[in-house]
Scaffold this active site. Sequence first.
Site, PDB file in Angstrom:
ATOM      1  CB  SER A  77      -0.933  -0.073   1.207  1.00 49.25           C
ATOM      2  OG  SER A  77      -1.837   0.968   1.205  1.00 49.25           O
ATOM      3  CG  ASP A 102      -3.067  -0.829  -2.066  1.00 45.42           C
ATOM      4  OD1 ASP A 102      -3.211   0.335  -1.615  1.00 45.42           O
ATOM      5  OD2 ASP A 102      -3.498  -1.838  -1.467  1.00 45.42           O
ATOM      6  CD  GLU A 128      -9.993   2.606   8.400  1.00 46.54           C
ATOM      7  OE1 GLU A 128      -9.851   2.064   9.501  1.00 46.54           O
ATOM      8  OE2 GLU A 128      -9.142   2.524   7.492  1.00 46.54           O
ATOM      9  N   GLY A 161      -1.930  -1.012  14.783  1.00 49.50           N
ATOM     10  CA  GLY A 161      -1.925  -2.393  14.311  1.00 49.50           C
ATOM     11  C   GLY A 161      -0.814  -2.628  13.301  1.00 49.50           C
ATOM     12  NE  ARG A 201      -1.389   4.709  13.853  1.00 50.20           N
ATOM     13  CZ  ARG A 201      -0.162   4.771  13.352  1.00 50.20           C
ATOM     14  NH1 ARG A 201       0.636   5.777  13.639  1.00 50.20           N
ATOM     15  NH2 ARG A 201       0.307   3.818  12.567  1.00 50.20           N
TER      16      ARG A 201
HETATM   17  C1  16G Z   1      -4.312  -0.636   7.707  1.00 49.49           C
HETATM   18  C2  16G Z   1      -5.782  -0.741   7.366  1.00 49.49           C
HETATM   19  C3  16G Z   1      -6.454   0.605   7.495  1.00 49.49           C
HETATM   20  C4  16G Z   1      -6.199   1.206   8.849  1.00 49.49           C
HETATM   21  C5  16G Z   1      -4.722   1.238   9.176  1.00 49.49           C
HETATM   22  C6  16G Z   1      -4.528   1.614  10.621  1.00 49.49           C
HETATM   23  C7  16G Z   1      -6.912  -2.088   5.670  1.00 49.49           C
HETATM   24  C8  16G Z   1      -6.995  -2.448   4.224  1.00 49.49           C
HETATM   25  N1  16G Z   1      -5.967  -1.212   6.002  1.00 49.49           N
HETATM   26  O1  16G Z   1      -3.643   0.114   6.758  1.00 49.49           O
HETATM   27  O2  16G Z   1      -7.821   0.425   7.281  1.00 49.49           O
HETATM   28  O3  16G Z   1      -6.721   2.502   8.913  1.00 49.49           O
HETATM   29  O4  16G Z   1      -4.179  -0.058   8.987  1.00 49.49           O
HETATM   30  O5  16G Z   1      -3.184   1.595  10.959  1.00 49.49           O
HETATM   31  O6  16G Z   1      -7.658  -2.578   6.505  1.00 49.49           O
HETATM   32  P1  16G Z   1      -2.710   1.654  12.470  1.00 49.49           P
HETATM   33  O7  16G Z   1      -3.312   0.471  13.176  1.00 49.49           O
HETATM   34  O8  16G Z   1      -1.224   1.641  12.409  1.00 49.49           O
HETATM   35  O9  16G Z   1      -3.231   2.941  13.039  1.00 49.49           O
HETATM   36 MG    MG Z   2      -3.879   0.932   0.354  1.00 55.04          MG
END
Ligand code: 16G
Ligand code: MG
Length: 565
Positions: free
Chosen positions: A74, A296, A390, A524, A530
Amino acid sequence: MSESHFTVQYGDDIAGAAKQHARPEKSKPFAYGTAGFRMNADLLDSVTFTVGILAALRSRKLQGKTIGVMITASHNPARDNGVKIVDPYGDMLEQSWEKHATELANTPTGEIKQAYERLAREVFKSENREEAHVIIARDTRPSGKGLVKALTDALEAMGAKYIDYGVLTTPILHYLTRATNTQNDSHPYGEISEEGYYKKLAAGWKTAMQYKKPEGSLTVDCANGVGADALKKFLKYMPAEDDESGGIKINVVNGRTDDPSVLNEKAGADYVKTGQRAPESFDGKPFERWCSYDGDADRIIYYFTETGNVFRMLDGDRIATLAASFIGNIVEKAGLADKIQIAVVQTAYANGASTKYIEERLKLKVECTPTGVKHLHHVASRYDIGVYFEANGHGTVLFSQNALRQIRKADPQSPAQLEALTTLQALTEFINQTVGDALSDMLLVEVILAHQSGDGEHSIAKWFTTYTDLPNRLLRVEVADKNSFTTVPDTAERKLQTPEGMQGKLDELVAKYTSGRCFVRASGTENAVRVYGEAASKHEVDNLLQSVEVMIERGEAANKVAQSS
Ligand code: 16G
Ligand code: MG
């Protein structure tokens, strides 16, 4: 675990094949995270091999339905890559299988065959001789090709049939997965080809725009990623620019996919959203519409400048409110308001002003879920029409079988009703039903803005003034162990469970600010937490977040002392 003693079919060659894709001995544990495995591409070979095993197993478990595997990282830098599994209807891998993916990825290479057999016994329950079908795509990263080899070596060892579609956007792979699995249904999702996807989107666009001509032009920053190739191909299926019905001028910038080093560099949806700034190559005149895809092409952010060079950004919350308001309106015009229930799904990162606008002005239901597309998608699919986004620009609009039926069978009583129904029907055609899709979301925004233009005011400026965002900030705080930050179940990550006592302190702090809101969650995707906050003024929000950062750092320091004494 079930102790059944049936013979596990396939996988005889798996031990030999695994040796070609050995797990690095000293690697850290791998985890199937929010959006699959994602890390430095050098570490992914063995992981991708095990994903091949799991994809074949999942297909057999689902009576040979086709499973998708997407290789992408991504918006990450070009050196990273990732791999994720797509379920038959184009949604993300069922959550209960994520642990299987993690377990296989962490199995030492010499034990792969046993691990496979153990897992097959657990998930199959009885002997299974189904044919396995898998389709594959990758983004433009140079490491993608080698990872496809790891994947197909596993698929061959598992006796699975596969098609490698080469370089595609993530949403196109999701589309193909669903199209493949619904080809014999009474309403197949679409032609099973990349062209089929472009044709479906363009046909929907033409229907929705038959009486409209968009105002001005649109420029798309493609983050130098795969979205650029897709958009250029797609434009060939669109009406000519000067066509009075639906012709639109779309410029492509940051579309260099020949040089991997520029992927996501100073460009793309993530760059724009996190920095609240325009990407490289931006030269927009006041009120010209621009948008950015991510690497992506499953995320999108809009923006423009006002006279005086003031940068204005329209993120996922804005797209959600625009879509919900427009769709709510045409559902009503079409005379279907009492038959179709609309809801909007957001995460805790949604600006409070957007939530208030949806609930109080649009009078629609809002649901809040944990971060990650799979959570939003799941909840949105419970409604007749589920709009989910989101704030970072991931999202789409889902139409239930009931909504599709109501739209199909409605009998228009006036030209206005006919137009509303035709537009609604067209939206169901070109809005990607499987996952957030930058290209399809872009068409959605453009259709809506074209329908709302014409009173002299720039439609994008009007969109921006619908409501005023609460001042907000997002902080990333490095901690020793992000896993020590857990949230209370069913609070959509808005309340901390541990570290003990921290939520109480946070509540005390927030109470001191006007319209204050703040939450802390472990990322995640990175080893950090955060912190998101909002308040009535910028000064207050800065002050609030500073205090929260100090509180977290004090907690970390106290922890360190406790551990060393
Ligand atoms: C991933 C997720 C996105 C989410 C982000 C949070 C998908 C396709 N992508 O990129 O939706 O906003 O993680 O990241 O589900 P974080 O947990 O580091 O804040
Ligand atoms: Mg993406």
